[in-house]
Design a protein around this motif. Sequence first.
Motif, PDB file in Angstrom:
ATOM      1  N   ILE A 136      50.888  77.291  43.357  1.00  0.00           N
ATOM      2  CA  ILE A 136      50.596  76.363  44.447  1.00  0.00           C
ATOM      3  C   ILE A 136      49.108  76.079  44.534  1.00  0.00           C
ATOM      4  CG2 ILE A 136      50.673  76.062  46.943  1.00  0.00           C
ATOM      5  CD1 ILE A 136      53.228  77.737  46.968  1.00  0.00           C
ATOM      6  N   SER A 137      48.286  77.166  44.531  1.00  0.00           N
ATOM      7  CA  SER A 137      46.841  76.995  44.677  1.00  0.00           C
ATOM      8  C   SER A 137      46.197  76.643  43.337  1.00  0.00           C
ATOM      9  CB  SER A 137      46.220  78.279  45.233  1.00  0.00           C
ATOM     10  OG  SER A 137      46.531  79.370  44.393  1.00  0.00           O
ATOM     11  N   ASP A 138      44.950  76.138  43.415  1.00  0.00           N
ATOM     12  CA  ASP A 138      44.239  75.759  42.196  1.00  0.00           C
ATOM     13  C   ASP A 138      43.761  76.969  41.411  1.00  0.00           C
ATOM     14  OD1 ASP A 138      44.564  73.063  42.688  1.00  0.00           O
ATOM     15  OD2 ASP A 138      42.712  72.922  43.876  1.00  0.00           O
ATOM     16  N   THR A 139      43.515  78.060  42.105  1.00  0.00           N
ATOM     17  CA  THR A 139      43.025  79.274  41.451  1.00  0.00           C
ATOM     18  C   THR A 139      43.946  80.431  41.792  1.00  0.00           C
ATOM     19  OG1 THR A 139      41.606  79.758  43.357  1.00  0.00           O
ATOM     20  CG2 THR A 139      40.618  78.545  41.512  1.00  0.00           C
ATOM     21  N   PRO A 140      44.088  81.401  40.887  1.00  0.00           N
ATOM     22  CA  PRO A 140      44.956  82.544  41.151  1.00  0.00           C
ATOM     23  C   PRO A 140      44.432  83.403  42.291  1.00  0.00           C
ATOM     24  CG  PRO A 140      43.714  82.861  39.118  1.00  0.00           C
ATOM     25  CD  PRO A 140      43.471  81.463  39.557  1.00  0.00           C
ATOM     26  N   ASP A 141      45.368  84.049  42.972  1.00  0.00           N
ATOM     27  CA  ASP A 141      45.011  84.930  44.075  1.00  0.00           C
ATOM     28  C   ASP A 141      44.251  86.152  43.566  1.00  0.00           C
ATOM     29  OD1 ASP A 141      45.120  85.334  46.837  1.00  0.00           O
ATOM     30  OD2 ASP A 141      46.706  86.818  46.608  1.00  0.00           O
ATOM     31  N   GLN A 142      44.743  86.719  42.464  1.00  0.00           N
ATOM     32  CA  GLN A 142      44.068  87.857  41.834  1.00  0.00           C
ATOM     33  C   GLN A 142      44.099  87.638  40.323  1.00  0.00           C
ATOM     34  OE1 GLN A 142      45.157  91.870  43.093  1.00  0.00           O
ATOM     35  NE2 GLN A 142      46.102  91.018  44.925  1.00  0.00           N
ATOM     36  N   ASN A 143      43.022  88.045  39.657  1.00  0.00           N
ATOM     37  CA  ASN A 143      42.952  87.840  38.211  1.00  0.00           C
ATOM     38  C   ASN A 143      42.199  89.002  37.578  1.00  0.00           C
ATOM     39  OD1 ASN A 143      43.017  86.772  35.663  1.00  0.00           O
ATOM     40  ND2 ASN A 143      41.217  85.469  35.983  1.00  0.00           N
ATOM     41  N   GLN A 144      42.908  89.759  36.724  1.00  0.00           N
ATOM     42  CA  GLN A 144      42.281  90.865  35.989  1.00  0.00           C
ATOM     43  C   GLN A 144      42.390  90.563  34.501  1.00  0.00           C
ATOM     44  OE1 GLN A 144      40.709  93.913  37.036  1.00  0.00           O
ATOM     45  NE2 GLN A 144      40.179  93.823  34.877  1.00  0.00           N
ATOM     46  N   PRO A 145      41.320  90.125  33.849  1.00  0.00           N
ATOM     47  CA  PRO A 145      41.399  89.792  32.428  1.00  0.00           C
ATOM     48  C   PRO A 145      41.709  91.042  31.594  1.00  0.00           C
ATOM     49  CG  PRO A 145      39.123  89.818  33.142  1.00  0.00           C
ATOM     50  CD  PRO A 145      39.962  89.953  34.387  1.00  0.00           C
ATOM     51  N   PRO A 146      42.385  90.877  30.454  1.00  0.00           N
ATOM     52  CA  PRO A 146      42.702  92.041  29.613  1.00  0.00           C
ATOM     53  C   PRO A 146      41.462  92.574  28.920  1.00  0.00           C
ATOM     54  CG  PRO A 146      43.320  90.027  28.496  1.00  0.00           C
ATOM     55  CD  PRO A 146      42.887  89.621  29.882  1.00  0.00           C
ATOM     56  N   GLN A 147      41.492  93.861  28.608  1.00  0.00           N
ATOM     57  CA  GLN A 147      40.426  94.456  27.811  1.00  0.00           C
ATOM     58  C   GLN A 147      40.901  94.430  26.360  1.00  0.00           C
ATOM     59  OE1 GLN A 147      38.994  98.279  29.106  1.00  0.00           O
ATOM     60  NE2 GLN A 147      39.084  97.720  31.270  1.00  0.00           N
ATOM     61  N   GLN A 148      40.271  93.590  25.557  1.00  0.00           N
ATOM     62  CA  GLN A 148      40.705  93.433  24.166  1.00  0.00           C
ATOM     63  C   GLN A 148      40.525  94.738  23.400  1.00  0.00           C
ATOM     64  OE1 GLN A 148      42.278  90.892  23.867  1.00  0.00           O
ATOM     65  NE2 GLN A 148      41.387  89.250  25.082  1.00  0.00           N
ATOM     66  N   GLY A 149      41.366  94.922  22.385  1.00  0.00           N
ATOM     67  CA  GLY A 149      41.307  96.144  21.599  1.00  0.00           C
ATOM     68  C   GLY A 149      40.013  96.262  20.809  1.00  0.00           C
ATOM     69  N   LYS A 150      39.602  97.491  20.562  1.00  0.00           N
ATOM     70  CA  LYS A 150      38.384  97.744  19.788  1.00  0.00           C
ATOM     71  C   LYS A 150      38.638  97.460  18.301  1.00  0.00           C
ATOM     72  CE  LYS A 150      35.743  99.564  23.094  1.00  0.00           C
ATOM     73  NZ  LYS A 150      36.605  99.291  24.266  1.00  0.00           N
ATOM     74  N   ASP A 151      37.577  97.103  17.609  1.00  0.00           N
ATOM     75  CA  ASP A 151      37.624  96.957  16.158  1.00  0.00           C
ATOM     76  C   ASP A 151      37.255  98.293  15.518  1.00  0.00           C
ATOM     77  OD1 ASP A 151      38.298  94.304  16.318  1.00  0.00           O
ATOM     78  OD2 ASP A 151      36.262  93.549  16.004  1.00  0.00           O
ATOM     79  N   LEU A 152      37.934  98.625  14.437  1.00  0.00           N
ATOM     80  CA  LEU A 152      37.662  99.873  13.724  1.00  0.00           C
ATOM     81  C   LEU A 152      37.079  99.581  12.351  1.00  0.00           C
ATOM     82  CD1 LEU A 152      40.900 101.954  14.458  1.00  0.00           C
ATOM     83  CD2 LEU A 152      38.835 101.712  15.866  1.00  0.00           C
ATOM     84  N   VAL A 153      36.038 100.300  11.996  1.00  0.00           N
ATOM     85  CA  VAL A 153      35.474 100.238  10.651  1.00  0.00           C
ATOM     86  C   VAL A 153      35.819 101.555   9.964  1.00  0.00           C
ATOM     87  CG1 VAL A 153      33.375 100.118   9.261  1.00  0.00           C
ATOM     88  CG2 VAL A 153      33.598  98.698  11.320  1.00  0.00           C
ATOM     89  N   LEU A 154      36.563 101.468   8.873  1.00  0.00           N
ATOM     90  CA  LEU A 154      37.010 102.667   8.167  1.00  0.00           C
ATOM     91  C   LEU A 154      36.005 103.091   7.099  1.00  0.00           C
ATOM     92  CD1 LEU A 154      40.815 101.872   7.656  1.00  0.00           C
ATOM     93  CD2 LEU A 154      39.662 102.879   9.635  1.00  0.00           C
ATOM     94  N   THR A 155      36.218 104.291   6.588  1.00  0.00           N
ATOM     95  CA  THR A 155      35.390 104.795   5.484  1.00  0.00           C
ATOM     96  C   THR A 155      35.813 104.187   4.155  1.00  0.00           C
ATOM     97  OG1 THR A 155      36.918 106.636   5.144  1.00  0.00           O
ATOM     98  CG2 THR A 155      35.087 106.999   6.675  1.00  0.00           C
TER      99      THR A 155
END
Length: 587
Positions: free
Chosen positions: A207-226
Amino acid sequence: MGSLIKKSKERSLLIGLLWLLCLVVLIFRLFWLQTFNHDELLAQAKEEWIKSEKIKPKRGSIYDRTKGQPLAWEVDAYYFVADTSKVKDVKGTANALSPILGIDRDVLIRKLSVKDSSVELRDKGKYKYPENVYRQVVALREKGKIHGIYAFSTTMRQYTRSTAAHLLGFVNVDGKAVGGVEQVYDKLLRGEAGYVKYLKAKNGMMISDTPDQNQPPQQGKDLVLTIDSQIQSQVELELEEAITNYQAKGGTAIVADPHTGEILAMASRPTFDSNSYASTLNDENRTNRAIESQFEPGSTFKIVTLAAAIEEGIFNANKTFQSGAINIAGQIIRDWNGTGWGEISFREGVKQSSNVAFVLLGKALGPKKLADYIDRFGFGKITERFGKKTGIDLPAEARGVFFGRDLYPAELAATSFGQGVSVTPIQQVAAISAVANGGKWIKPHVLKEVWEPQLKRKVKVVKPESKRIIQESTAKKARELLREVVRSGTGTKADLAGYRVAGKTGTAQKPDPAGNGYLKGKHMVSFIGFAPYDHPDLVVYVAIDEPFVEGGEASGGTVAAPVAKSILEKALPIRKVERNQYADGVK
């Protein structure tokens, strides 16, 4: 007439009173709801008005040590849903979709035959598809060949084809990490989901133009292997070729940096395709032999006995003994060639991999000393039933199998040359690395660094555990003797001009599962070594399971050593280790 009027007035009055009573009750009820039940009802209403949607985070990528092309990453994908009420021709639709989706025609017919339903077109691992498949399905729909089939966007995991499948693992269609780095570091890779809450209309629209509450996701970390992708690719090729040429049951190869414990390459055969695990993974190829397989090491285990004898001051390279056979508590133990080499020095005994030489060294050490060094080198206590894991950051690592009690004389003798006990390839790599690096046992590992998404910022660097287990002088002496093994002993086929390889061959008979001694003609052949011997840069381990040699008998020196040589020949230049024009580093 008057009485009728009177009764009518009374009836009207009664009805009026009843309506008044209803009005009073209604007013009281409204008052009650607005005051006493206000919070409870408002909460219930909000549950109906407010819609909450979970926002899936993007899974982190996995890179090799160079941070070039990723080994695993997320790509756009699609899944397909059928509205069966709109499917006009069930069999025709199934025939058209089966070759595109890779799902059996009969399975599709069963799904499409469900009346007036919304059905996901999935079968086992067949669920998410890349863009080229999406385009083919859309093209069929636009041409009017299928109806009621709809596509929805999602993401899927993509892997570098045929590279380190066991080490990387995979993410299945339900988003669960299975095996390898994907499983061990799933929490880091998957990130944390976000959410959005908003007021909705009856049709679910905001209904509204903006969300009532908004929690953005925490993207996964990148891994550098040996892992080094170039070395890994070469190891995969060399191992595959060896398995094919020798018609072997399987095999494994590991390349490591002995100074850091970093695994530069790890391959296992048979293998599977992480991108098509549903159709390629089975009971035959799911095992990562590098860390899960347990077998008698044979002569590669002699390195532990050798280092222990040098450390304890009981190894005299020039002392002689009678090779060929030795009687231990009524049991005759023979050299691998059956006859020996006459009276030879212990230096020659090491070069020729004499069982008798190592039985004598084991006897001189005694059961407690030998057990202590086996434990020091990371295998665990031989007097216990099972050994000790290295702790490498991969799932399902095995521990090795021991005697579970104090050793009898014949068991001490057998253990001194690698028979009667079972160990894992990764345990042996960690053990010989201690000889190569000057005496320190270092915990092997495959994770090098953790980064913020898109490699924006390094957040963690892995620092492995290490401990000194032998003196530098002991390690140096052992390296010199192992260099002789490759220069003019049983491991000559591993020698590489200009790089001065050192190491040890192993040819172990396979025990009969029924407990009746050993299987005739069935061997696990191996080679473990390092180069250059005086300042090692790489450790390499190769094991081939039940190789077949036409007109001869397979051994570690004839089968595994040449594979190790080929790997080192490709890997050392990648590591920028220059050839030395002097054969043994002496002008």
